[in-house]
Design an enzyme around this catalytic site. Sequence first.
Site, PDB file in Angstrom:
ATOM      1  N   GLY A  34     -17.754  33.135  68.130  1.00  0.00           N
ATOM      2  CA  GLY A  34     -17.324  32.082  69.040  1.00  0.00           C
ATOM      3  C   GLY A  34     -16.776  32.682  70.321  1.00  0.00           C
ATOM      4  O   GLY A  34     -15.700  33.280  70.321  1.00  0.00           O
ATOM      5  N   ALA A  35     -17.539  32.554  71.404  1.00  0.00           N
ATOM      6  CA  ALA A  35     -17.143  33.184  72.674  1.00  0.00           C
ATOM      7  C   ALA A  35     -16.708  32.143  73.687  1.00  0.00           C
ATOM      8  O   ALA A  35     -17.037  32.222  74.859  1.00  0.00           O
ATOM      9  CB  ALA A  35     -18.305  34.010  73.223  1.00  0.00           C
ATOM     10  N   ILE A  52     -10.749  31.051  73.759  1.00  0.00           N
ATOM     11  CA  ILE A  52      -9.882  31.954  73.001  1.00  0.00           C
ATOM     12  C   ILE A  52     -10.654  33.163  72.493  1.00  0.00           C
ATOM     13  O   ILE A  52     -10.215  34.312  72.650  1.00  0.00           O
ATOM     14  CB  ILE A  52      -9.223  31.205  71.822  1.00  0.00           C
ATOM     15  N   LYS A  62       3.466  24.445  65.590  1.00  0.00           N
ATOM     16  CA  LYS A  62       2.514  24.127  66.653  1.00  0.00           C
ATOM     17  C   LYS A  62       1.912  22.745  66.458  1.00  0.00           C
ATOM     18  O   LYS A  62       1.700  21.998  67.420  1.00  0.00           O
ATOM     19  CB  LYS A  62       1.410  25.176  66.732  1.00  0.00           C
ATOM     20  N   ASN A 122      -1.709  15.957  72.047  1.00  0.00           N
ATOM     21  CA  ASN A 122      -3.113  16.201  72.405  1.00  0.00           C
ATOM     22  C   ASN A 122      -3.934  14.914  72.403  1.00  0.00           C
ATOM     23  O   ASN A 122      -4.641  14.621  73.374  1.00  0.00           O
ATOM     24  CB  ASN A 122      -3.739  17.239  71.473  1.00  0.00           C
TER      25      ASN A 122
END
Length: 317
Positions: A7-8, A11, A203, A211
């Site tokens: 996963g690029a 993050i 978190k 969100n």
Amino acid sequence: MRIAIVGAGSIGGAIAHALALTGHDPVVVARGATKAALERDGFTVTRAGRIEKSAPRVVADPAQAGVQDMVIGALKAHDWPGAVDLFAPLMGPDTLLLPAINGLPWWYFKRQGGALDGTHLETVDPACVLSKRFDPARIVGTVVYMAVSRPAPGQLFWPTGERLVIGDVASGTGNAERAAIPLREAGLNVEIAPDIRRAMWLKLVNNASFNPISVLARAGVVTILQNPEWRMMGAAAMREIMALSAAAGCAVEIDAEARIESMRRLGDFKSSMLQDFEAGRSMEIGPLVEAPRELGRLTGVATPVLDELSARMKAYA
């Protein structure tokens, strides 16, 4: 260490870039336009006001990379069940897995101990796809505090935030200590949590409440907090998450109003969910809203605010 990043996006890209800049040789698993951009130009990162470039290895087929010492999974949490086969060629019997994801994770009740040990959450792990594939003894829970966005494939905007909180999912393995070494060498602020589940709740208190509200309001945090209705709804959602943490055996008690004021000091930033919405990407409704609601049903904790957020978010999705 042999390190792969699956996963690029924002993050995953930032971690791969940081590792590559500091002499490590990470391999990035990417496809399509992202793979093409990385092979052509590598990463171009605007970080704390300066431009940085790196060119880590990139493969579309993880079998080309082979078994790794550590795999960092930076896919969105809801994409993991459909992408589980990407991890198989990278994972050996001693490979560490760091799922850098938001929300209530599929691994939460694995090797937890207590009355809910082994509880399955269908909303984040349909048909136990992930639980069957990944051994909790090899998982290092990861909570991300990095403000990174991706305007285009290979292009990252990283103004602030280099903190990762990690911890062993199965206590006593010492995996987090091993995983911290290359991440710290890459300049990341790595904190090893004695209780990674508590770190996750701390978190989630923010993410599960504000969100979704940021998407409904189409606004940044400061703008939301100036609206009494949104602020009240967010505080009520925070209290529901705290009640769920207690039911899960990891009570997190914070002053909701004090936490809200601390959010205001961070500026009028857009949540990751709002960024996904504006870009037309799928949103993390499952791990942030639906999984806590599922836990509420399992434990008898009422979640009326999360229920309302769920209904409204599904309409937006």
